[in-house]
Scaffold this motif. Structure first.
Motif, PDB file in Angstrom:
ATOM      1  N   SER A  20       0.630  -0.992  -0.034  1.00 22.13           N
ATOM      2  CA  SER A  20      -0.273   0.153  -0.158  1.00 22.13           C
ATOM      3  C   SER A  20       0.843   1.235   0.057  1.00 22.13           C
ATOM      4  CB  SER A  20      -0.982   0.078   1.183  1.00 22.13           C
ATOM      5  OG  SER A  20      -2.047  -1.018   1.039  1.00 22.13           O
ATOM      6  N   PRO A  64     -12.980   1.312  -0.641  1.00 25.00           N
ATOM      7  CA  PRO A  64     -11.833   0.566  -1.081  1.00 25.00           C
ATOM      8  C   PRO A  64     -11.818   0.800  -2.761  1.00 25.00           C
ATOM      9  CG  PRO A  64     -13.011  -0.681   0.314  1.00 25.00           C
ATOM     10  CD  PRO A  64     -13.797   0.324   0.242  1.00 25.00           C
ATOM     11  N   THR A 147      -3.421   0.198  -3.096  1.00 23.10           N
ATOM     12  CA  THR A 147      -2.693  -0.841  -3.177  1.00 23.10           C
ATOM     13  C   THR A 147      -2.027  -0.958  -4.702  1.00 23.10           C
ATOM     14  OG1 THR A 147      -4.246  -2.036  -1.714  1.00 23.10           O
ATOM     15  CG2 THR A 147      -2.623  -3.357  -3.122  1.00 23.10           C
TER      16      THR A 147
END
Length: 366
Positions: A20, A64, A147
């Motif tokens: 990340s 996300p 990510t």
């Protein structure tokens, strides 16, 4: 080699890492030229202002975000394989991405589903502080995490192009040719520029007479690619096209892009003679359906006609027919038994090409 051996061998050729990073770190990478988002690709990605705003909304809400895929070059710089539009939106919004003009205003957001008050908000405009995000809101974005999946430089050199194709087909890029254009820009910018130059020839554009939508979707570039890959291909290889012409075009384009001995002059001469000849003799009727009983051309561009006519003339470019013979040769194709059999509905490209291309070579030979 058995299946397990193939799996083991290929897995060894792909080296990856992942972790990340904060959006602030990704901004710093861009400012320091340590990540390459391929600005040439922008014409192939079509996020609307609302999509961009919804993405910023997702960051602010902590929703996300799909991972970014990058490939590490020998110099350590990361090439973005998937995630260009997400990163471009961030860089554009925070003001680090180069604008096309100094007169462009700051990128302003639109109202979104959960944050309607985002309407007209900017990153940090000193001329419009009321509509700028607060320091707290800016830090919320910069501290957001994304990510990254990294293909390391020790991997097989073609892996990143394969991955780019798989990730972007059917995604934010609309058509297979737009994916091919991006791959070609990464592999061989010179060949891409040659194809773009051919597609921009006035004689070619006049003959194909495509709609604005098809030009926008880069179908003209697909037609150029079809010409380059097929006009002088030998008959035996035409019979081995397989069942998916789109895959054939992508695979052969990639092979062509890494060749050291590509004869650009041969390609240009065949292409220019073909479309200069057609433009002078038939113009935008070149690839339209011909109705013999009315002695006129009707409808729009037909790919099967292109496969016979353009590729046939191109194959014979070193010994061309007289210009006055071209219209009658084109008209004769529409009543030819082979064309009628192999150009109808339900006959896919892989099946028809081994018949239509040799037909065109014969019709336009001396």
């Amino acid at each position: 080699m058995g299946l397990q051996e193939e799996i083991d061998k290929t897995r060894q050729e792909i080296r990856t890492d992942g972790y990340s990073m904060s959006i602030g770190e990704l901004i710093s990478l861009y400012e320091n030229n340590e990540i390459n988002i391929y600005p040439e690709f922008q014409r192939f990605f079509r996020w609307s202002d609302y999509q961009k705003s919804a993405f910023i909304e997702s960051i602010l809400l902590g929703i996300p975000i799909p991972p970014i895929f990058v490939s590490q070059r020998d110099d350590g710089v990361w090439d973005v394989i998937d995630g260009l539009q997400r990163l471009s939106t961030i860089y554009e919004f925070v003001g680090v991405k180069q604008k096309n003009s100094e007169q462009e205003s700051y990128f302003a957001l639109q109202a979104t589903t959960y944050l309607p008050s985002l309407k007209d908000k900017k990153w940090n405009d000193s001329q419009d502080p009321y509509n700028s995000l607060t320091m707290s809101q800016r830090l919320l974005i910069k501290r957001g995490k994304m990510t990254l999946n990294i293909i390391e430089k020790e991997s097989d050199k073609m892996i990143k192009y394969e991955l780019f194709q798989r990730l972007n087909t059917g995604g934010s890029i609309a058509t297979p040719q737009e994916v091919r254009n991006c791959i070609l820009l990464m592999l061989n910018p010179g060949l891409y520029n040659l194809m773009r130059s051919l597609a921009d020839r006035e004689s070619f554009k006049s003959c194909i007479a495509l709609s604005d939508r098809l030009f926008e979707e880069q179908y003209d570039m697909e037609l150029v690619l079809r010409f380059i890959l097929l006009f002088d291909r030998d008959d035996d290889s035409l019979k081995q096209l397989g069942g998916d012409v789109s895959e054939f075009l992508t695979t052969r384009m990639r092979e062509m892009a890494i060749k050291d001995d590509l004869d650009n002059r041969h390609i240009e001469r065949a292409f220019d003679l073909t479309f200069d000849t057609l433009n002078e003799s038939l113009g935008d009727n070149s690839f339209k359906r011909y109705r013999q009983e009315e002695d006129r051309f009707l409808g729009g561009f037909l790919l099967s006609a292109y496969e016979v006519i353009a590729l046939g003339i191109g194959y014979n470019y070193k010994n061309p027919l007289p210009l006055v013979d071209i219209p009658n040769c084109v008209k004769s194709i529409w009543s030819h038994q082979i064309y009628q059999k192999w150009s109808g509905a339900g006959v896919n490209a892989a099946r028809r090409l081994p018949y239509l291309i040799p037909l065109g070579r014969e019709v336009f030979s001396r």
